[in-house]
Every structure is written in C-alpha cells, then in structure tokens.
Scaffold this motif. Structure first.
Motif, short mmCIF file in Angstrom:
data_model
loop_
_atom_site.label_atom_id
_atom_site.label_comp_id
_atom_site.label_asym_id
_atom_site.label_seq_id
_atom_site.Cartn_x
_atom_site.Cartn_y
_atom_site.Cartn_z
N VAL A 213 0.83 -1.20 0.00
CA VAL A 213 0.00 0.00 0.00
C VAL A 213 0.87 1.25 0.00
N GLY A 214 1.90 1.28 0.83
CA GLY A 214 2.76 2.46 0.92
C GLY A 214 3.45 2.79 -0.37
N VAL A 215 3.95 1.78 -1.07
CA VAL A 215 4.61 2.02 -2.36
C VAL A 215 3.60 2.46 -3.41
N LEU A 216 2.43 1.83 -3.44
CA LEU A 216 1.42 2.22 -4.42
C LEU A 216 0.97 3.66 -4.24
N MET A 217 1.04 4.19 -3.01
CA MET A 217 0.63 5.58 -2.78
C MET A 217 1.50 6.57 -3.55
N ARG A 218 2.70 6.16 -3.96
CA ARG A 218 3.53 7.05 -4.75
C ARG A 218 3.08 7.10 -6.20
N HIS A 219 2.21 6.20 -6.60
CA HIS A 219 1.86 6.08 -8.00
C HIS A 219 0.36 6.20 -8.28
N MET A 220 -0.46 6.26 -7.25
CA MET A 220 -1.90 6.40 -7.44
C MET A 220 -2.49 7.05 -6.20
N THR A 221 -3.77 7.31 -6.22
CA THR A 221 -4.39 7.95 -5.08
C THR A 221 -4.36 7.04 -3.87
N VAL A 222 -4.46 7.65 -2.70
CA VAL A 222 -4.42 6.89 -1.45
C VAL A 222 -5.55 5.89 -1.40
N ALA A 223 -6.75 6.30 -1.81
CA ALA A 223 -7.90 5.40 -1.75
C ALA A 223 -7.69 4.17 -2.63
N ARG A 224 -7.16 4.37 -3.82
CA ARG A 224 -6.93 3.23 -4.71
C ARG A 224 -5.82 2.33 -4.17
N ALA A 225 -4.82 2.92 -3.58
CA ALA A 225 -3.75 2.11 -2.99
C ALA A 225 -4.29 1.21 -1.88
N TRP A 226 -5.13 1.78 -1.01
CA TRP A 226 -5.71 0.95 0.06
C TRP A 226 -6.66 -0.10 -0.49
N LEU A 227 -7.35 0.20 -1.58
CA LEU A 227 -8.22 -0.80 -2.20
C LEU A 227 -7.42 -2.00 -2.67
N TRP A 228 -6.30 -1.75 -3.34
CA TRP A 228 -5.46 -2.86 -3.79
C TRP A 228 -4.83 -3.58 -2.61
N GLY A 229 -4.57 -2.87 -1.53
CA GLY A 229 -4.09 -3.54 -0.33
C GLY A 229 -5.11 -4.51 0.24
N VAL A 230 -6.39 -4.11 0.22
CA VAL A 230 -7.45 -5.00 0.68
C VAL A 230 -7.57 -6.22 -0.23
N LEU A 231 -7.46 -6.00 -1.53
CA LEU A 231 -7.54 -7.12 -2.47
C LEU A 231 -6.40 -8.11 -2.22
N LEU A 232 -5.21 -7.59 -1.93
CA LEU A 232 -4.09 -8.48 -1.60
C LEU A 232 -4.34 -9.22 -0.30
N LEU A 485 -4.71 -1.51 -13.88
CA LEU A 485 -6.05 -0.97 -13.65
C LEU A 485 -6.10 0.14 -12.62
N GLY A 486 -4.97 0.45 -11.98
CA GLY A 486 -4.98 1.42 -10.90
C GLY A 486 -5.08 2.86 -11.35
N PHE A 487 -5.15 3.09 -12.69
CA PHE A 487 -5.27 4.43 -13.23
C PHE A 487 -4.20 5.34 -12.65
N ILE A 488 -2.97 4.90 -12.81
CA ILE A 488 -1.83 5.67 -12.32
C ILE A 488 -1.82 7.03 -13.00
N GLU A 489 -1.66 8.06 -12.21
CA GLU A 489 -1.74 9.43 -12.74
C GLU A 489 -0.63 9.68 -13.75
N GLU A 490 -1.02 10.27 -14.85
CA GLU A 490 -0.07 10.62 -15.89
C GLU A 490 -0.06 12.13 -16.07
#
Length: 501
Positions: A213-232, A485-490
């Motif tokens: 989750v912490g690493v994903l927060m650098r590449h997408m919104t916090v909410a989406r990062a926590w969502l993928w953390g829950v999926l994991l 699918l995380g819609f990483i900000e571009e």
C-alpha cells in the motif's frame, strides 16, 4: 503474562530495528521522495524479521554464541536505534512533482479508514487463528521447527546435529531464516514454545500488505492504494488457507520477501519512466529482500536470477525507449533512465545487497550433508529436457486448472491478471509492467522445468506443491493488476494515451 510481555518486547525490538533501517535508507539515499508511514511500518516488519534472523546467523557463523544474552542485546539495539528515529519527523517531497497520493489524501478518507480497519481485523484474525494451534504440519516441524529446537539447545549453527546426515530432519540444507527467527523468540522467552513461534507469519502478512500500500501511494491515489491492499489481504491462498500465513511453512514468507523484492524493482522502473532520478533506496531494499528470499527457501535462488535478469533487461528497454523519444523531441534530456550508468548501478546495487545476505549462507551450507535434495542441476541438459517434454501435457493443464479453475479455493488473482491485461493492453508496454509479467512467466517456467527434472513422480511432485508455489507469486499478480487498472496518474500526452488503451 510474563511470556506475552517478552514476546511483545521481542517483536517490538525487531520492528524498531527494521523501521530504523528503512528510515535511514530513505534519508540517506532518497531524500526527495515522500515515504508514507504505512510503508515504513510494513518494511519494519519485513526487514526487521529477516535481518534479525540474518544477524543471528552471521554472529554464529563467525564464531559467536547464540543465547538469551545475545538475543536480548539484539532487542535492545532495536529500541536504541529505532525509538529516536521513530519520533523524528518524516521528510517530505521537495523535489518530485506531486503525484496522485496528494489528491487521495483529501478524497476517500472514510473509504481509506474502512480499508485500514479491514486489514487490521484480518491481521488480528490471522494472528488468533495461527496461534490456536502449535507447529503441526510436516514441513513446519521437519524442516524448520526441529532446527530451531536444536539451535536452542546447542547455541550455534555449527551444531553437530544439524550437520549429521542421519539426524531425523528433512533437507539439512534448507535455509535458516525461519528457524533463526523462531529461536530468537525462544531465547527471549527462555524456553521452546512452538505455538508462540507462529507469531511471525501473520506479522509478515501484515508487513507485505502495508508495504505494498505504501509504495502504491507514490503512483496512485491513497484510496486506490488501500483498495489494492485489501484485495491483496483477502486472497484466500495467503489467508485463511492453512498453507498460507497461518502456517509455519516457508512458502508464505517467500511470498512476502519475493513480493517486496518485485514491488521495489517495479517502483524503480515506474519512477524512472516518470522522469525521476534513480531510487537507490528502492534498489537496496529490493536487493536485501531478494537475498532474504534465498535465505528463506531454495526457490529464492530461481527468483534472484529471474528478477536480476528481468530488471536489467527492462532498464535496457527503458533506455532505448528514452532514446527514441528524445529523437522525436518528445522527452526531456538528462533523465537517469537514458544512461548506461543507470543500468550498471542498478545491477551492481541489487546484486551486491543480495550477495551480502546470500554468500555467507551458501558458504556455510557447503558443509551440510545432502539427503533428499532433488539435485536438479545434475540433470539439466537439452537432451534430458527434450526427453521429458511429455510431462508438459500434464503439468500445464494442471497449472491452468489450479490457477483459473480452482479460483473459489485459491482466489481470483489470476483471473484479475487476465482481465487487467485485456482491459489495458497498451500499459503492458511500460517496463515496470513487463517486469512483473516476466517474473510471473519465468517463475511458472521454472516450476515446469523443475517438474521435468525432478526424480520423483510428476503428479506427486507438482500436484502436491503447485498451490504453495503459486502462492509465492500471488503478490506479483496483484501488483500487475494494480499497475494495469490502478489508473496511475499521468501528465499530458501520457495520460491521454493511457486512457485510450
């Protein structure tokens, strides 16, 4: 009450040690990037557990004696270096452009809280369920628990029993991370307790999820990062399957250490693609985690080869892509990814950090006897593989059935990977995404080759272990889907191109 207090002190000391290592790495090597507390907390668990066990090994390997005094001293070092760093303010980003995590800090707060509570509850449930039973599965006892008991009695990895061919144990050459982690707890407790020894596995589960989750927060919104953390966190193969993080076997820890390795390698490539400088801290963590994977189970050697080759290859691809963009005047000049130096530094840092962990163990294991090892390398030849091609007619359908047909038992991560690939195929052109796919395909290929080389019945060898092997690369599958699918900000044209895919 006293034993529980000692367990808490032991685990807290390890966590503080891991937190100190991660914070010092980020401070010295990566000052221009924000590292969220959940990433540091997760890394504290992962690195604290792994490096603590490696520290005990190294001390005993050079002739030091293991025991209560040394373990308590190790705990004290964790408190001594960890507490001051814990209360120091995090460095914030002062050089990178803002990413999606800033917008997510405002939006979706309630959703993030719900995800955090969900992961916390799952961790508590895993902890309670794991501690309800002592070490009881065959691998738990034959490969790890018995070694921890011997280490507790003999106070050294040079124990004559561990070097005795006829000693009742499976695979004398199995790596020692898990036994050393357990015996560290035994020394702090002052006794062998094969129920409390299982406490490490749910903690590694939490560490893997929080770090991701912490690493994903650098590449997408916090909410989406926590969502993928829950999926994991909700993949059944990891928890609550009895062979996952609820057991004392090595497969779930391998999933943790290998998952963290690939996570930070992916982070390096993604940040280079965005124009950031090369993250030395991520490279060091990837190398250390890769070495700890080898120190956990022999499969880690295959992962080390696959990951180093894949990362180097993707950096070459990244450099070529940057050169093409420069010629078409669509990229800035001077990015680190455009330099051969980046490739050389990456390969050197990752390989050196992994070697620091692995080489002492490989030197030590040369003096240990061989018993039930498969000795794959002795049969590795083109001629032998060509003779065993017929095994693929069983092993490939078996793997497909286990990955896609038995989703109700092991999870939907493999279906999610396929869906992610279909919905955003152009994102596969990113070197980071290609790295993940190479890692998964390379791991599957290694399993198929192992089935071809193993001197045992194929259905027994692959059929009885494929579910545990697939668990080891499950975090990579989730990360791949997140990257697709995380819609990483571009920015600018890249965002338009990503949306078009």
């Amino acid at each position: 009450m006293f034993p529980l207090l000692m367990v808490v002190l032991c685990l807290l000391g390890q966590w503080l040690l891991g937190m100190a290592v991660s914070r010092l790495l980020f401070r010295w090597c990566d000052r221009t990037t924000t590292h969220h507390f959940c990433e540091q907390a997760g890394l504290g668990i992962v690195l604290g557990t792994g490096l603590n066990a490696w520290g005990l090994f190294l001390w005993s390997w050079i002739g030091g004696g293991l025991g209560t005094g040394f373990s308590l001293a190790f705990v004290g070092v964790g408190f001594l270096v960890g507490i001051p760093l814990l209360f120091q303010k995090n460095r914030t980003s002062d050089g990178n452009p803002p990413t999606g995590n800033q917008s997510g800090a405002v939006d979706g707060t309630a959703f993030c809280r719900a995800c955090q509570w969900g992961i916390g509850i799952l961790t508590v449930v895993a902890m309670v369920q794991s501690l309800m039973t002592p070490l009881r599965l065959w691998d738990e006892r034959a490969h790890f628990s018995i070694k921890a008991s011997v280490l507790f009695e003999d106070r050294s990895i040079q124990s004559a029993d561990l070097a005795e061919r006829d000693f009742v144990q499976g695979h004398p050459r199995y790596p020692l991370l898990i036994p050393l982690a357990q015996v560290h707890l035994y020394f702090v407790l002052g006794e062998i307790n094969d129920r409390l020894a299982k406490v490490y596995f749910p903690l590694l589960y939490a560490g893997l999820v929080l770090t991701t989750v912490g690493v994903l927060m650098r590449h997408m919104t916090v909410a989406r990062a926590w969502l993928w953390g829950v999926l994991l966190a909700t993949v059944p193969a990891l928890m609550p399957n009895e062979y996952g993080f609820l057991s004392g076997q090595a497969d779930a820890p391998v999933a943790c250490f290998h998952g963290v390795t690939v996570l930070y390698a992916w982070d390096v490539l993604e940040r280079l693609r965005r124009g950031s400088s090369l993250s030395i801290s991520s490279l060091i963590i990837a190398g250390l985690s890769c070495g700890l994977t080898v120190f956990t189970k022999d499969e880690g050697i295959a992962y080390l080869i696959i990951d180093v080759v894949a990362l180097t290859l993707m950096l070459i691809v990244q450099t070529l892509m940057s050169q093409i963009h420069r010629r078409s005047a669509t990229a800035q000049v001077g990015h680190s990814s455009e330099s051969v130096r980046t490739i050389l530094v990456t390969a050197m840092v990752v390989s050196t950090c992994a070697a620091v962990i692995v080489l002492p163990w490989l030197i030590h294991r040369r003096g240990l006897p061989q018993t039930a090892e498969m000795t794959y390398a002795n049969r590795l030849s083109v001629e032998y593989l060509s003779q065993r091609l017929s095994t693929l007619t069983w092993s490939i359908p078996h793997l497909c059935q286990r990955m896609f047909g038995e989703w109700y038992e092991w999870g939907i991560q493999w279906w999610l990977l396929v869906v992610a690939l279909v919905l955003a195929p152009r994102r596969l052109l990113r070197p980071g995404q290609m790295l993940l796919l190479i890692d998964i395909l390379g791991a599957l290929a290694a399993l198929l080759v192992a089935g071809m080389l193993a001197p045992v019945q194929l259905e027994e060898h692959i059929g009885g272990s494929s579910h545990r092997f697939l668990m080891q690369i499950t975090p990579v599958a989730i990360l791949f889907a997140a990257g697709q699918l995380g819609f990483i900000e571009e920015s600018g044209g890249e965002r338009h191109e990503a949306n078009a895919s």
